[in-house]
Design an enzyme around this catalytic site. Structure first.
Site, PDB file in Angstrom:
ATOM      1  N   GLN A   1      68.171  43.360  54.910  1.00  0.00           N
ATOM      2  CA  GLN A   1      68.745  43.910  53.688  1.00  0.00           C
ATOM      3  C   GLN A   1      69.028  42.783  52.698  1.00  0.00           C
ATOM      4  O   GLN A   1      69.746  41.839  53.023  1.00  0.00           O
ATOM      5  CB  GLN A   1      70.031  44.676  53.974  1.00  0.00           C
ATOM      6  CG  GLN A   1      69.830  45.923  54.815  1.00  0.00           C
ATOM      7  CD  GLN A   1      70.017  45.670  56.291  1.00  0.00           C
ATOM      8  OE1 GLN A   1      69.712  44.591  56.793  1.00  0.00           O
ATOM      9  NE2 GLN A   1      70.516  46.678  57.008  1.00  0.00           N
TER      10      GLN A   1
ATOM     11  N   ASP B   1      63.561  51.397  52.450  1.00  0.00           N
ATOM     12  CA  ASP B   1      64.727  51.966  51.755  1.00  0.00           C
ATOM     13  C   ASP B   1      65.007  51.239  50.432  1.00  0.00           C
ATOM     14  O   ASP B   1      66.164  50.991  50.088  1.00  0.00           O
ATOM     15  CB  ASP B   1      65.986  51.884  52.637  1.00  0.00           C
ATOM     16  CG  ASP B   1      65.779  52.502  54.006  1.00  0.00           C
ATOM     17  OD1 ASP B   1      64.913  53.376  54.139  1.00  0.00           O
ATOM     18  OD2 ASP B   1      66.480  52.099  54.944  1.00  0.00           O
TER      19      ASP B   1
ATOM     20  N   GLN C   1      63.445  44.812  51.608  1.00  0.00           N
ATOM     21  CA  GLN C   1      64.332  45.869  52.092  1.00  0.00           C
ATOM     22  C   GLN C   1      65.567  45.960  51.202  1.00  0.00           C
ATOM     23  O   GLN C   1      66.208  44.953  50.887  1.00  0.00           O
ATOM     24  CB  GLN C   1      64.748  45.600  53.536  1.00  0.00           C
ATOM     25  CG  GLN C   1      65.617  46.701  54.136  1.00  0.00           C
ATOM     26  CD  GLN C   1      65.848  46.542  55.625  1.00  0.00           C
ATOM     27  OE1 GLN C   1      65.214  45.718  56.276  1.00  0.00           O
ATOM     28  NE2 GLN C   1      66.750  47.335  56.185  1.00  0.00           N
ATOM     29  N   ASP C   2      65.887  47.194  50.762  1.00  0.00           N
ATOM     30  CA  ASP C   2      67.100  47.459  49.966  1.00  0.00           C
ATOM     31  C   ASP C   2      67.105  46.724  48.625  1.00  0.00           C
ATOM     32  O   ASP C   2      68.107  46.118  48.231  1.00  0.00           O
ATOM     33  CB  ASP C   2      68.360  47.085  50.762  1.00  0.00           C
ATOM     34  CG  ASP C   2      68.623  48.027  51.925  1.00  0.00           C
ATOM     35  OD1 ASP C   2      67.790  48.911  52.160  1.00  0.00           O
ATOM     36  OD2 ASP C   2      69.636  47.861  52.604  1.00  0.00           O
TER      37      ASP C   2
ATOM     38  N   ARG D   1      63.984  58.853  53.350  1.00  0.00           N
ATOM     39  CA  ARG D   1      64.605  59.247  54.614  1.00  0.00           C
ATOM     40  C   ARG D   1      66.106  59.345  54.390  1.00  0.00           C
ATOM     41  O   ARG D   1      66.666  58.673  53.509  1.00  0.00           O
ATOM     42  CB  ARG D   1      64.265  58.271  55.747  1.00  0.00           C
ATOM     43  CG  ARG D   1      64.701  56.831  55.534  1.00  0.00           C
ATOM     44  CD  ARG D   1      64.337  55.974  56.732  1.00  0.00           C
ATOM     45  NE  ARG D   1      64.891  54.623  56.653  1.00  0.00           N
ATOM     46  CZ  ARG D   1      65.225  53.884  57.700  1.00  0.00           C
ATOM     47  NH1 ARG D   1      65.082  54.368  58.925  1.00  0.00           N
ATOM     48  NH2 ARG D   1      65.711  52.662  57.546  1.00  0.00           N
TER      49      ARG D   1
END
Length: 539
Positions: A332, A376, A354-355, A444
């Site tokens: 993250q 994500d 990520q993120d 998701r």
């Protein structure tokens, strides 16, 4: 029975409005509109009746309006109590560095929660006409703040650590307040702002005329308050220093414009809750770049990895790249975290893995932007609309699957969600040669009531036929989430082989889709104008 006098806090620590409210409370409705129901009856109408009965036993509401206000008051009391206890724990010199990071973060979040609750109480009493516009958003944000604190404890493996913030029933009482307000508004998820602000130039109503000129003009429409330049041609070489100076020099809450000349600025920036109405103007996404590299792999929480973090309301950015260079191995690693209410990001770029983009909370709008990531990479619990954006999915680490979104709506009465409209979802250059080796999904469910829609967007062949993914194999949210698609096109736009979850809507009706437009989801009146593309105000 709990009363203010029994709380472990000083009256001097209470916000001014909250003090005035608890010291002098007037009934909201006339006598002929009251009821004689006791507090147990009212509490049984909430999602958390036990917490309600325990902390509201001293209250005696006579109407739905009074019950809502008292529920928020009870949440405020417990939030203040939690803040005071957390401060004492945080000052303990014996706790580890990791624990101090989380305590500091949670103290910041609970402070912002208290401000949200105080603002909510204030507008209910002083301007009930605008209350319908603001209250559900501010309560949603207050609850999201507590949820993020909870997530941070888990991220750093501190779930067993006793937290005053998490053990004070603040979440339960805010959740009750959300439900009480929804019962009054008659709509748990959306409220239109069109009755209050009407613009005819395609910008949401909260964007003032002067700000619209700044957004539309390729150059600066007026002299900036501060110029930041690495070559020494400005007043500052640091963006943070420039923002701090502009805020210190302004009169009242007028918009401050900070012009950031071309260059790569390696710094982590915080635009705090007290820094409202800030605008950052760059020389374009190729030229003005803000870079950071904090990541979860380096021991940070997701919340604290942000290269740029924005809490102040009314933030606007134009022509700037926000980048986190931690890479896919960093886990993250946030490029931008925003909890700025009524904010606009125009012609910007967000780059990470990520993120990448943490749309944390409040009402946000992204227009003609570029967004890069893997897992994500558009996430959070804001009410947020992306229009005419290019969304590029990058090559993830071996064994990973890509997910464009991870929306974090944790309560059915939060008026939040991610809306992707007239965008393009494509493979980035590094993914194209190996696109068949990695699964890519539209989203998701980060939380049980996750809500995301993709409308009138181009979906390239990188997206898997099933379209959407579970959260680590769990099926717990599949009937409570809301995922939808509306008139998308492109190689992977067919919904014939999409998931068959109860909460998935393969063919949204125009009426359903309209709930996720700018005018509904983020309470603006109209779409922002598309650059070079004809765009109607509605669907």
């Amino acid at each position: 029975m709990r009363t203010v006098s029994k709380l472990s806090l000083s009256l001097l620590s209470l916000p001014f409005f909250f003090l005035s409210f608890i010291c002098s409370h007037e009934p909201i409705l006339a006598a002929d509109e009251t009821t004689n129901k006791d507090i147990s009856w009212w509490c049984n109408t909430t999602p958390n009746p036990d917490a309600c009965n325990h902390y509201m036993a001293q209250f005696n509401p006579k109407s739905k309006e009074e019950f809502r206000t008292m529920a928020i008051q009870a949440a405020m009391e417990r939030a203040l109590y939690a803040q005071n206890r957390a401060k004492k724990v945080g000052f303990n010199s014996k706790i580890s560095k990791t624990k101090k990071i989380v305590y500091k973060e949670c103290n910041h979040l609970i402070h912002n929660t208290i401000l949200e609750l105080n603002n909510t109480l204030q507008i209910i009493q002083t301007n009930p006409t605008l209350a319908d516009f603001h209250v559900q958003t501010w309560l949603s944000t207050a609850l999201t703040n507590i949820d993020i604190c909870h997530s941070s404890y888990h991220e750093l493996n501190l779930a067993k650590l006793s937290s005053p913030i998490l053990s004070a029933n603040v979440s339960e009482l805010i959740s009750n307040s959300l439900a009480a307000n929804a019962a009054l508004s008659g709509n748990s998820s959306t409220t239109s702002y069109s009755d209050y602000h009407v613009n005819n130039d395609g910008f949401p109503g909260w964007v003032r005329a002067g700000d619209r000129k700044l957004l539309q003009n390729l150059g600066l429409a007026r002299k900036p308050n501060v110029v930041v330049a690495q070559d020494g041609s400005g007043q500052f070489t640091s963006i943070q220093e420039g923002i701090n100076h502009a805020i210190s020099e302004r009169v009242g809450s007028a918009r401050v414009v900070v012009y950031v000349k071309k260059g790569v600025y390696a710094e982590n920036i915080l635009i705090s809750r007290t820094m409202d109405n800030v605008m950052l103007v760059g020389d374009g996404v190729r030229y003005t770049v803000i870079v950071g590299n904090q990541s979860s792999a380096a021991g940070f929480t997701t919340y604290s990895t942000a290269t740029v973090a924005v809490d102040g309301a009314g933030f606007i950015a134009r022509g700037i790249t926000f980048r986190n260079t931690a890479g896919p191995e960093g886990g993250q690693a946030v490029a931008l975290r925003s909890a700025s209410d009524l904010s606009v990001f125009y012609a910007c770029s967000f780059e990470g893995y990520q993120d990448t983009l943490f749309a944390q909370a409040q009402r946000q709008f992204y227009k003609s932007c570029y967004i890069y990531g893997t897992v994500d990479f558009i996430f959070g619990n804001a009410a947020v609309v992306f229009q005419n954006c290019a969304i590029y999915v990058r090559k993830p680490m071996s064994g990973q699957a890509n997910s464009v979104t991870a929306q974090g709506r944790g309560d059915p009465f939060q008026n939040t969600g991610i809306s992707i409209q007239n965008c393009r979802i494509m493979a980035a250059p590094d993914l194209k040669p190996v696109v068949g080796s990695f699964k890519t999904y539209l989203g998701r469910p980060w939380q049980p009531y996750s809500r995301t829609v993709v409308m009138k967007s181009y979906i390239d062949d990188l997206v898997a036929p099933e379209g959407w993914s579970t959260w680590d194999g769990s099926d717990s949210a599949l009937s409570t989430l809301y995922y939808g698609e509306y008139q998308n096109f492109g190689p992977a736009a067919s919904t014939a082989n999409r998931v068959n979850w109860t909460g998935y809507h393969a063919a949204m009706s125009p009426r359903e889709a309209s709930q996720f437009t700018v005018s509904k989801l983020i309470t603006g009146r109209a779409w922002l104008p598309a650059t070079g593309v004809p765009f109607a105000a509605g669907l």
